[in-house]
Design an enzyme around this catalytic site. Sequence first.
Site, mmCIF file in Angstrom:
data_model
loop_
_atom_site.group_PDB
_atom_site.id
_atom_site.type_symbol
_atom_site.label_atom_id
_atom_site.label_comp_id
_atom_site.label_asym_id
_atom_site.label_seq_id
_atom_site.Cartn_x
_atom_site.Cartn_y
_atom_site.Cartn_z
ATOM 1 N N LYS A 62 70.596 53.640 122.940
ATOM 2 C CA LYS A 62 71.278 54.574 123.854
ATOM 3 C C LYS A 62 71.982 55.703 123.099
ATOM 4 C CE LYS A 62 72.195 51.036 127.405
ATOM 5 N NZ LYS A 62 71.866 49.792 126.676
ATOM 6 N N LYS B 118 63.399 43.445 123.868
ATOM 7 C CA LYS B 118 64.390 44.505 123.704
ATOM 8 C C LYS B 118 65.363 44.114 122.607
ATOM 9 C CE LYS B 118 68.056 45.143 126.430
ATOM 10 N NZ LYS B 118 69.235 45.342 125.525
ATOM 11 N N THR C 122 73.639 50.074 134.895
ATOM 12 C CA THR C 122 73.609 49.253 136.112
ATOM 13 C C THR C 122 74.939 48.569 136.382
ATOM 14 O OG1 THR C 122 72.576 47.483 134.807
ATOM 15 C CG2 THR C 122 71.119 48.859 136.151
ATOM 16 N N ARG D 215 69.968 37.480 130.355
ATOM 17 C CA ARG D 215 70.564 36.148 130.516
ATOM 18 C C ARG D 215 69.788 35.200 131.435
ATOM 19 N NH1 ARG D 215 76.399 38.829 131.300
ATOM 20 N NH2 ARG D 215 74.979 40.500 131.915
ATOM 21 N N ASP E 246 74.761 62.098 121.387
ATOM 22 C CA ASP E 246 75.536 62.885 120.424
ATOM 23 C C ASP E 246 75.044 64.320 120.510
ATOM 24 O OD1 ASP E 246 77.127 63.638 118.117
ATOM 25 O OD2 ASP E 246 77.050 61.528 117.493
ATOM 26 N N ASP F 62 66.817 49.568 122.007
ATOM 27 C CA ASP F 62 67.755 50.046 123.023
ATOM 28 C C ASP F 62 69.097 50.388 122.379
ATOM 29 O OD1 ASP F 62 69.176 50.466 125.405
ATOM 30 O OD2 ASP F 62 69.522 48.327 125.711
#
Length: 234
Positions: free
Chosen positions: A63, A34, A121, A213, A66, A61
């Site tokens: 997102k 990603k 999330t 992470r 608009d 990614d």
Amino acid sequence: MGKDVIIACDFPSQEATLDFLAKFEKLDRKPFLKIGMELFYGAGQQIVREIKSRGHKIFLDLKLHDIPNTVESAMRVLSSLDVDMTNLHAAGGKKMMEGAIKGLTRSDGTRPLLIAVTQLTSTNQEMMEQELLIHGTVEEVAGHYAKNAASAGLDGVVCSPLESPRVHSLCGAKFLTVTPGVRFAEGDKGDQSRVTTPAKAKELGSNYIVVGRPITKAEDPVAAYLRAVEEFCD
């Protein structure tokens, strides 16, 4: 439908990213990666092309959110990067999502997978109601946004693994759930509110898990990646 682990390469530069990927050079399996806002804004389109040239699948990614015309135009630019998956915010509405598909579809009719973010999330019930003024449970809202995305012709949604069963029940088994918020059982939740383990995400029906992470900050990132693959894919 196959399952895969997507490593979130949330690094600030191309150099840091390629140093990280060097750890995986001896693996037979090329990790699905990603590329998010931090890396894309730091390194630009070149990092996408470089990673793609090394044989990795890419989830871009960004997102997007608009007005429909702007998102359609932006997706037309992104379609030239040959990524495998990209996304936008479902909160932009059906017309925006339909415009995104139009812009993303190339002249030969092909396009990357397009998925919509339902609720981040990091969002919990209190935040959604008090700050966003959205009423209903997080699961209900995610399901409603997923139905809108399916109606607009998208391939799936980004949601918590906890919401995968409801999304599939509403939108069908072939509608993809791409799920961040995945941690190993002993791991720290960090800034995520709705999390689970790779094994639990598999049980709940996620099609892809996005792990950042717990892999990128691990003492042995390759071992952590292979553990996630074993728990989720095998």
